[in-house]
Design a protein around this motif. Structure first.
Motif, PDB file in Angstrom:
ATOM      1  N   ILE A 257      31.530  73.322  32.740  1.00 43.94           N
ATOM      2  CA  ILE A 257      30.842  72.277  32.504  1.00 43.94           C
ATOM      3  C   ILE A 257      30.032  71.869  33.640  1.00 43.94           C
ATOM      4  CG2 ILE A 257      31.048  69.943  31.651  1.00 43.94           C
ATOM      5  CD1 ILE A 257      33.101  69.795  29.953  1.00 43.94           C
ATOM      6  N   ALA A 258      29.037  71.671  33.477  1.00 41.72           N
ATOM      7  CA  ALA A 258      28.151  71.425  35.138  1.00 41.72           C
ATOM      8  C   ALA A 258      27.938  69.978  34.350  1.00 41.72           C
ATOM      9  CB  ALA A 258      26.999  72.638  35.307  1.00 41.72           C
ATOM     10  N   GLU A 259      27.361  68.911  35.405  1.00 42.24           N
ATOM     11  CA  GLU A 259      27.061  67.910  34.837  1.00 42.24           C
ATOM     12  C   GLU A 259      26.485  67.039  36.108  1.00 42.24           C
ATOM     13  OE1 GLU A 259      28.420  63.672  33.659  1.00 42.24           O
ATOM     14  OE2 GLU A 259      29.571  64.923  33.402  1.00 42.24           O
ATOM     15  N   VAL A 260      25.454  66.297  36.169  1.00 45.80           N
ATOM     16  CA  VAL A 260      24.454  66.327  37.406  1.00 45.80           C
ATOM     17  C   VAL A 260      24.227  64.873  37.664  1.00 45.80           C
ATOM     18  CG1 VAL A 260      21.736  65.582  38.111  1.00 45.80           C
ATOM     19  CG2 VAL A 260      22.362  67.049  36.606  1.00 45.80           C
ATOM     20  N   THR A 261      25.103  64.924  39.491  1.00 46.23           N
ATOM     21  CA  THR A 261      25.760  63.533  39.893  1.00 46.23           C
ATOM     22  C   THR A 261      24.911  63.159  40.847  1.00 46.23           C
ATOM     23  OG1 THR A 261      26.455  64.799  41.690  1.00 46.23           O
ATOM     24  CG2 THR A 261      28.282  64.745  39.540  1.00 46.23           C
ATOM     25  N   ASP A 262      23.704  63.648  41.271  1.00 46.61           N
ATOM     26  CA  ASP A 262      22.776  62.917  41.721  1.00 46.61           C
ATOM     27  C   ASP A 262      21.160  64.458  41.824  1.00 46.61           C
ATOM     28  OD1 ASP A 262      21.543  61.638  44.070  1.00 46.61           O
ATOM     29  OD2 ASP A 262      22.183  62.271  45.515  1.00 46.61           O
ATOM     30  N   VAL A 263      20.155  63.253  42.488  1.00 46.86           N
ATOM     31  CA  VAL A 263      19.175  64.394  42.189  1.00 46.86           C
ATOM     32  C   VAL A 263      18.052  63.731  43.343  1.00 46.86           C
ATOM     33  CG1 VAL A 263      16.747  64.712  40.827  1.00 46.86           C
ATOM     34  CG2 VAL A 263      18.627  64.410  39.629  1.00 46.86           C
ATOM     35  N   ASN A 264      17.335  64.669  44.137  1.00 48.76           N
ATOM     36  CA  ASN A 264      16.161  64.170  45.387  1.00 48.76           C
ATOM     37  C   ASN A 264      15.326  65.017  45.057  1.00 48.76           C
ATOM     38  OD1 ASN A 264      15.109  64.333  47.658  1.00 48.76           O
ATOM     39  ND2 ASN A 264      16.499  64.290  49.029  1.00 48.76           N
ATOM     40  N   ILE A 265      14.599  63.968  44.241  1.00 47.59           N
ATOM     41  CA  ILE A 265      12.775  64.562  44.249  1.00 47.59           C
ATOM     42  C   ILE A 265      12.375  65.138  45.748  1.00 47.59           C
ATOM     43  CG2 ILE A 265      11.134  64.476  43.396  1.00 47.59           C
ATOM     44  CD1 ILE A 265      12.358  62.075  41.075  1.00 47.59           C
TER      45      ILE A 265
END
Length: 141
Positions: A105-113
């Motif tokens: 399972i891979a879950e997004v924890t942060d996004v740096n656009i």
């Protein structure tokens, strides 16, 4: 969020909490193929006789087989084709054996656009027990 099935998603549309999963049962053929590909013929993986005498009592799957499922998730589903692995760390919590079904399972924890980077928690489970935990960073060109 529920699992998402995607072929590509731009970094601007990725949100914290998005997740994908993949399950596969590890077979003897998988272990032999990985040993041939990687050159890791450690007898705890490939020799039943040796493994029976080890502390594990039976053959172990290579840990990197399970970790490899994340490459498929990232490259094919979230974010999808074209993304590039930047980093992956992992902790092996419990062994994975032949005939175990691993769920990655891979879950997004942060996004740096601005930097086009997405950060994930990466966990593998067998029978709802955590066997591998980690974190990954993916670049989207």
């Amino acid at each position: 969020m529920d699992d998402v099935i995607l072929s590509y998603i731009p970094v601007e549309k990725i949100k914290i909490g998005m997740r994908v999963s993949y399950s596969q049962t590890i077979t003897d053929a998988d272990i032999k193929a990985y040993a041939g590909l990687s050159g890791d013929h450690n007898p705890v993986h490939v020799s039943q006789e040796y493994a029976e005498e080890s502390r594990y009592g039976r053959r172990l799957a290579h840990g990197l087989i399970s970790i490899g499922f994340f490459s498929a998730l990232f490259g094919m589903r979230l974010p999808g084709p074209g993304c590039v692995y930047v980093s992956q760390n992992m902790k092996f919590k419990k062994p994975v054996y032949i005939d175990d079904t691993v769920t990655a399972i891979a879950e997004v924890t942060d996004v740096n656009i601005e930097r086009k980077r997405v950060f994930f928690s990466t966990n593998c489970y067998v029978k709802n027990k955590l066997v591998i935990s980690g974190e990954a960073e993916i670049y989207i060109p």
